[in-house]
Write an enzyme that holds these catalytic residues in place. Structure first.
Site, PDB file in Angstrom:
ATOM      1  N   TYR A  75      -1.389  -8.676   0.800  1.00  0.00           N
ATOM      2  CA  TYR A  75      -2.124  -9.850   0.334  1.00  0.00           C
ATOM      3  C   TYR A  75      -1.673 -10.241  -1.062  1.00  0.00           C
ATOM      4  O   TYR A  75      -1.130  -9.423  -1.805  1.00  0.00           O
ATOM      5  CB  TYR A  75      -3.637  -9.573   0.359  1.00  0.00           C
ATOM      6  CG  TYR A  75      -4.123  -9.387   1.772  1.00  0.00           C
ATOM      7  CD1 TYR A  75      -4.412 -10.490   2.573  1.00  0.00           C
ATOM      8  CD2 TYR A  75      -4.241  -8.123   2.315  1.00  0.00           C
ATOM      9  CE1 TYR A  75      -4.821 -10.318   3.889  1.00  0.00           C
ATOM     10  CE2 TYR A  75      -4.647  -7.943   3.634  1.00  0.00           C
ATOM     11  CZ  TYR A  75      -4.932  -9.052   4.410  1.00  0.00           C
ATOM     12  OH  TYR A  75      -5.328  -8.886   5.709  1.00  0.00           O
ATOM     13  N   CYS A  76      -1.943 -11.489  -1.398  1.00  0.00           N
ATOM     14  CA  CYS A  76      -1.595 -12.085  -2.681  1.00  0.00           C
ATOM     15  C   CYS A  76      -1.991 -11.128  -3.802  1.00  0.00           C
ATOM     16  O   CYS A  76      -3.101 -10.596  -3.765  1.00  0.00           O
ATOM     17  CB  CYS A  76      -2.326 -13.417  -2.832  1.00  0.00           C
ATOM     18  SG  CYS A  76      -1.907 -14.318  -4.318  1.00  0.00           S
ATOM     19  N   PRO A  77      -1.099 -10.868  -4.736  1.00  0.00           N
ATOM     20  CA  PRO A  77       0.196 -11.513  -4.989  1.00  0.00           C
ATOM     21  C   PRO A  77       1.402 -10.753  -4.445  1.00  0.00           C
ATOM     22  O   PRO A  77       2.536 -11.125  -4.713  1.00  0.00           O
ATOM     23  CB  PRO A  77       0.259 -11.535  -6.516  1.00  0.00           C
ATOM     24  CG  PRO A  77      -0.383 -10.227  -6.904  1.00  0.00           C
ATOM     25  CD  PRO A  77      -1.501 -10.028  -5.870  1.00  0.00           C
TER      26      PRO A  77
END
Length: 80
Positions: free
Chosen positions: A16-18
């Site tokens: 997941y981000c980042p």
């Protein structure tokens, strides 16, 4: 992939981000200018983040598609 053979592939499924964009930044540095990189992700935020990454850093987003709950991107490395 429908057209050209990619230079490299980056699998960021489950991240997941980042993390996907951080990994993309590292991986694109490893390929030749004009080379292709296919990225596979499951994080929906990559639909926003990867096009912005390409635009900001001068890479070409050749292909973007969604298939089987995964997001696929083909990026042509621009000039450094």
């Amino acid at each position: 992939m429908s057209h050209e053979k990619e230079s490299a592939r980056l699998d960021t499924k489950g991240l997941y981000c980042p993390e996907p964009v951080m990994m993309l930044h590292t991986k694109i540095g490893e390929i030749e200018e004009g080379g292709l990189l296919e990225v596979v992700a499951t994080d929906p935020s990559t639909k926003r983040d990867i096009p912005k990454f390409c635009n900001f850093l001068g890479h070409e987003l050749v292909e973007q598609r969604e298939e089987d709950s995964c997001y696929y991107y083909v990026i042509r490395k621009g000039a450094s």
